[in-house]
Enzyme design. Sequence first.
Site, PDB file in Angstrom:
ATOM      1  N   GLU A  62     -53.089  22.884 -33.477  1.00 28.22           N
ATOM      2  CA  GLU A  62     -52.121  23.138 -32.407  1.00 28.22           C
ATOM      3  C   GLU A  62     -51.140  24.237 -32.766  1.00 28.22           C
ATOM      4  OE1 GLU A  62     -53.269  20.233 -33.211  1.00 28.22           O
ATOM      5  OE2 GLU A  62     -53.972  19.351 -31.338  1.00 28.22           O
ATOM      6  N   HIS A 131     -51.034   8.642 -28.213  1.00 21.95           N
ATOM      7  CA  HIS A 131     -51.549   9.426 -27.089  1.00 21.95           C
ATOM      8  C   HIS A 131     -50.810   9.133 -25.782  1.00 21.95           C
ATOM      9  CE1 HIS A 131     -54.867   9.175 -29.965  1.00 21.95           C
ATOM     10  NE2 HIS A 131     -55.369  10.251 -29.439  1.00 21.95           N
TER      11      HIS A 131
END
Length: 327
Positions: A62, A131
């Site tokens: 990321e 998540h």
Amino acid sequence: MNAQTLTYREALRAGIEQALEDDERVFLMGEDVGRYGGCYAVSKGLFDYYGEQRIIDTPLCESGFVGVGIGTALGGLRPIVEVMTVNFSLLAMDQIVNSAATLRHMSGGQFNIPVVIRMACGAGRQLAAQHSHSWENFYAHIPGLKVLSPGTHTDARHMLGQALKDPDPVIIFEHVMLLNESGEVSEAPEADMESALVRRQGEDVTLITYGGCLHKALAAADELAKINISAEVVDLRCLRPLDTDTFLGSVEKTHRAIIIDEGWKTCGLAGEISAIIMEQGFWMLDAPVKRICTAEVPIPYPSHLEQAALPQVEQIVEMAQAIMDGR
């Protein structure tokens, strides 16, 4: 204004496709956005049409691919960077907070960073704590960023195009529980991306919310109408900068406010909005401002615990009744 019915996922995809059609500088980049079609299938089919030069699969890194997005924005392109889920964006916090948000200021206005970063957020699908969080509050804290939260299908369709026209970095939070829902999509945006909108008129109490909690607030307003409580629902849409005039205007009319936020209460956006109302609208109030937020725990995996942790329609109805009763 003509409208069509799409799922929230289809509306997001239509926004990306329109952006790709309108401007050759636009490209989409992220983990599995290409051949797989996106982990939430938002970009499904785009790779086959636009190819690997504009729909770019990245490694699991990321910080790396968000940094590439910032660099290409500096170089004149218009990147759309997809971070799979908000939790993973923490791996790119240095790039977002220390680079994207600061370079315009640190360069004396010489460099803009027109990057758009999309990410999924929210709970309700039993994806467990790593998540499922709603950390848009984190990013709304950072000067130099603009933070959007489309709670309607029309906003899901059009906010990306508006964000790409902005010279500064914009982060868009897409709630996972909305992806499969169908709704009407207007041909044009309902407002500029920084404006809050009154989604339902009311006289007795203002429900201030955004994103995944919008439909809960509207459902609660329906229930409250059955017991003769008229609730006005304000959709913030943009969490930074906040459109204070719209929610203060609503509070001036109803004299009561409840903020519904899927983030945690401690140091969260609901506390910021409450403080703004107290600073600028204290004398309008007939009752203390109330907040309904997620329980102060990492989002649980078991469905019944996950639902117990999140703001629910019943809580909103009960709190509105209490505030009207002076409790």
